[in-house]
Design a protein around this motif. Structure first.
Motif, PDB file in Angstrom:
ATOM      1  N   TYR A   1      -3.223   2.914  14.123  1.00 25.83           N
ATOM      2  CA  TYR A   1      -3.959   3.357  13.031  1.00 25.83           C
ATOM      3  C   TYR A   1      -4.097   2.463  11.635  1.00 25.83           C
ATOM      4  CZ  TYR A   1      -5.341   6.331   9.056  1.00 25.83           C
ATOM      5  OH  TYR A   1      -5.968   6.895   8.093  1.00 25.83           O
ATOM      6  N   LEU A   2      -3.217   1.801  11.430  1.00 27.03           N
ATOM      7  CA  LEU A   2      -3.264   0.991  10.380  1.00 27.03           C
ATOM      8  C   LEU A   2      -3.788  -0.510  10.761  1.00 27.03           C
ATOM      9  CD1 LEU A   2       0.270   0.908   8.925  1.00 27.03           C
ATOM     10  CD2 LEU A   2      -1.570   2.135   8.046  1.00 27.03           C
TER      11      LEU A   2
ATOM     12  N   ALA B   1      -5.754  -2.527   7.577  1.00 31.32           N
ATOM     13  CA  ALA B   1      -4.883  -2.302   6.560  1.00 31.32           C
ATOM     14  C   ALA B   1      -3.381  -2.931   7.044  1.00 31.32           C
ATOM     15  CB  ALA B   1      -4.341  -0.985   6.176  1.00 31.32           C
TER      16      ALA B   1
ATOM     17  N   ARG C   1      -7.902   0.583  10.967  1.00 33.25           N
ATOM     18  CA  ARG C   1      -8.543   0.498   9.693  1.00 33.25           C
ATOM     19  C   ARG C   1      -8.421  -0.651   8.664  1.00 33.25           C
ATOM     20  NH1 ARG C   1      -7.036   5.208   5.852  1.00 33.25           N
ATOM     21  NH2 ARG C   1      -7.961   3.575   4.273  1.00 33.25           N
TER      22      ARG C   1
ATOM     23  N   GLU D   1       0.980   4.904  14.620  1.00 30.32           N
ATOM     24  CA  GLU D   1       1.107   4.604  13.372  1.00 30.32           C
ATOM     25  C   GLU D   1       0.592   3.049  13.314  1.00 30.32           C
ATOM     26  OE1 GLU D   1       4.600   7.353  11.802  1.00 30.32           O
ATOM     27  OE2 GLU D   1       4.941   5.273  12.567  1.00 30.32           O
TER      28      GLU D   1
ATOM     29  N   GLY E   1       0.995  -1.285   0.053  1.00 30.98           N
ATOM     30  CA  GLY E   1       0.103  -0.184  -0.036  1.00 30.98           C
ATOM     31  C   GLY E   1       0.864   1.432  -0.090  1.00 30.98           C
TER      32      GLY E   1
ATOM     33  N   HIS F   1       0.506   3.669   2.195  1.00 28.41           N
ATOM     34  CA  HIS F   1       0.508   4.246   3.749  1.00 28.41           C
ATOM     35  C   HIS F   1       2.097   4.376   4.261  1.00 28.41           C
ATOM     36  CE1 HIS F   1      -3.784   3.505   4.230  1.00 28.41           C
ATOM     37  NE2 HIS F   1      -3.393   2.141   3.740  1.00 28.41           N
TER      38      HIS F   1
ATOM     39  N   THR G   1       4.478   7.838   4.169  1.00 34.31           N
ATOM     40  CA  THR G   1       4.696   8.862   5.070  1.00 34.31           C
ATOM     41  C   THR G   1       4.567   8.267   6.464  1.00 34.31           C
ATOM     42  OG1 THR G   1       2.195   9.118   4.791  1.00 34.31           O
ATOM     43  CG2 THR G   1       3.464  10.627   3.428  1.00 34.31           C
ATOM     44  N   MET G   2       4.603   7.213   6.553  1.00 34.83           N
ATOM     45  CA  MET G   2       4.637   6.480   7.830  1.00 34.83           C
ATOM     46  C   MET G   2       5.779   5.705   7.874  1.00 34.83           C
ATOM     47  SD  MET G   2       0.315   5.851   8.214  1.00 34.83           S
ATOM     48  CE  MET G   2       0.588   4.922   9.811  1.00 34.83           C
TER      49      MET G   2
ATOM     50  N   LYS H   1      -5.076  11.977  10.158  1.00 33.20           N
ATOM     51  CA  LYS H   1      -4.863  11.157   8.938  1.00 33.20           C
ATOM     52  C   LYS H   1      -5.847  10.696   8.084  1.00 33.20           C
ATOM     53  CE  LYS H   1      -1.530   9.055   8.488  1.00 33.20           C
ATOM     54  NZ  LYS H   1      -0.446   9.160   7.545  1.00 33.20           N
ATOM     55  N   ARG H   2      -7.150  10.653   8.496  1.00 22.53           N
ATOM     56  CA  ARG H   2      -8.058  10.370   7.835  1.00 22.53           C
ATOM     57  C   ARG H   2      -8.517  11.699   7.033  1.00 22.53           C
ATOM     58  NH1 ARG H   2     -10.363   8.019  12.680  1.00 22.53           N
ATOM     59  NH2 ARG H   2     -10.197   5.778  12.670  1.00 22.53           N
TER      60      ARG H   2
END
Length: 470
Positions: A152-153, A158, A156, A149, A113, A115, A118-119, A210-211
């Protein structure tokens, strides 16, 4: 007919015109909730949430009717049935990571992906497998995620996060290379919140930004491997030349001599207009004479701070970048905003000392560029005139004596002393001070979280002393 005795019936409603139906669906898009009864069956791969509409019933003191209770129960049952659906993701688009509680980091073993543009950051760690003695001192670079980080993944859907374990685990298809047990979202929240100064409020702000598409990084690096933006330019004064030093020394000496022979300052008559050479007749000098108290942010605050006072919660925690800002993960640019996260129920309003400390860590921003409101017709006319006309240089005085004599004459005998101001042929438009007064030269954003509700407040350092309002 009594509303309490009304029974539901299956009579269809008359069809409404298509224009009216669309208006009803789009009228309450921001105020009403989705109609869960119109969500397709759970066997659909990608269900589409319908548009929101107006309420069919209004609350009354006697309670709802039988039809209303029936509609509400059906909607509630449909909502619960939709929330109980199993969340599915594609195996080809999901990433994998291993969570190490002793390091408070998640090691990304499979990155898929966009993501990770930037992470994450690269960190040097010892090799996990046994290596020969000559290669034992070598470090291995790997991609690691901070707790916010990784969480968050995982939230969601991911990334799969695993936790190492010494217990034997059952091998699963496509997951034989993963060592450990998978972590649920609840377990990830329980283990990652509270590590590396991460609180629930800070994660909520991070996930919300982030969203929205922003790039969010830590302001203070948690480790030496974490990339940070370049330091802010120093506001210290640069070294001046010898001529500038001599001029400053002569000016200070003349000011002292003038202060000795001039009368003392009269508090009841602060305006001092010297008619000799007309120096103090401008608006700036008049406003400066009226200011008998020191002002400006360079004046220190005379506030005593007790040593036993607890540390302030107002500290910059996140750096924020706009989606349009070019961002490089290994060399991040200066941030667009600095964000402070506080708990609204336990943190009071920031004091002037706390705001001064925050502004002391930020650089000075240039004044905003003036907005040019030019219509399309004016743009075409300007382009046509620029293409047709040829540049011509106006003939004027080129001698050095005349160019030096003009500012001296204007300084000794200003136009106002003759009774009427002589307008020059070309007058520069004065800048508009209101955009600078509104924005200030330093900006900090404070995110106050009240039980999950996030409110952003922007505080700016005013520049009223730099703009004499004449």
């Amino acid at each position: 007919m009594d509303d309490n005795l009304e029974a539901p019936f299956a009579a269809p409603k008359p069809d409404a015109p298509p224009e009216r139906e669309e208006d009803e669906q789009s009228s309450g898009d921001e105020d009403q909730g989705p109609d869960w009864t119109k969500i397709p069956g759970l066997n659909v791969a990608r269900p589409v949430i319908p548009k929101r509409g107006e309420k069919d019933f209004e609350p009354i003191a006697q309670g709802g009717s039988g039809l209303q209770r029936h509609v509400l129960d059906r909607s509630r049952a449909a909502m619960l049935e939709a929330l109980k659906a199993t969340r599915t993701i594609s195996y080809k688009s999901v990433s994998h990571a291993i969570w190490y509680p002793e390091l408070s980091r998640a090691h990304v073993t499979v990155a898929r992906g966009i993501h990770f543009t930037t992470m994450g950051h690269s960190a040097a760690r010892p090799a996990p497998v046994p290596v020969p003695e000559e290669d034992a001192k070598k470090m291995q670079k790997r991609l690691e995620l901070l707790p916010e980080e990784a969480l968050y993944l995982v939230e969601r859907g991911a990334m799969y996060c695993w936790k190492p374990t010494d217990e034997p685990v059952h091998h699963t298809a496509h997951l034989d290379d993963m060592g450990g047990v998978p972590m649920t979202v609840q377990q990830a929240f329980a283990e990652m919140i509270g590590t590396e100064d991460l609180t629930l409020e800070k994660y909520q702000v991070y996930a919300y930004l982030k969203r929205l598409g922003y790039v969010v990084t830590r302001a203070k690096p948690p480790s030496s491997d974490y990339p940070v933006p370049p330091p802010f330019p120093s506001t210290a004064r640069t070294s001046t030349s010898i001529l500038a030093r001599l001029y400053n020394a002569m000016a200070s000496l003349l000011a002292r001599l003038t202060r000795i022979f001039s009368p003392s300052f009269n508090w009841w008559r602060p305006i001092r207009c010297s008619r000799w050479l007309h120096h103090n007749m401008s608006n700036v000098s008049l406003y400066k004479s009226l200011r008998f108290l020191s002002s400006g942010h360079h004046v220190p605050l005379h506030i005593q701070r007790t040593p036993e006072k607890p540390p302030s919660p107002y500290e910059i925690f996140f750096h924020l970048y706009k989606p349009s800002t070019p961002f490089k993960k290994t060399a991040p640019p200066p941030p667009d905003f600095s964000v402070v996260v506080v708990n609204a129920r336990t943190s009071p309003m920031p004091t002037i000392s706390e705001l001064t400390d925050l502004f002391g860590q930020l650089p000075e921003l240039p004044p905003p560029a003036p907005r040019k409101r030019v219509s399309f017709a004016q743009q075409k006319l300007a382009a046509a005139s620029a293409a047709s006309s040829t540049p011509s240089q106006a003939k004027g005085p080129t001698s050095t004596e005349q160019s030096l004599r003009t500012p001296v004459t204007a300084w000794l005998w200003p136009p106002s002393c003759f009774g009427a101001a002589q307008k020059s042929s070309v007058q520069a438009r004065p800048p508009n001070p209101f955009p600078s007064l509104k924005m200030g030269n330093k900006i900090v954003v404070i995110a106050a979280v009240d039980a999950g509700t996030i409110s952003f407040f922007r505080f700016g350092q005013g520049v009223f002393t730099e703009w004499p309002m004449a």
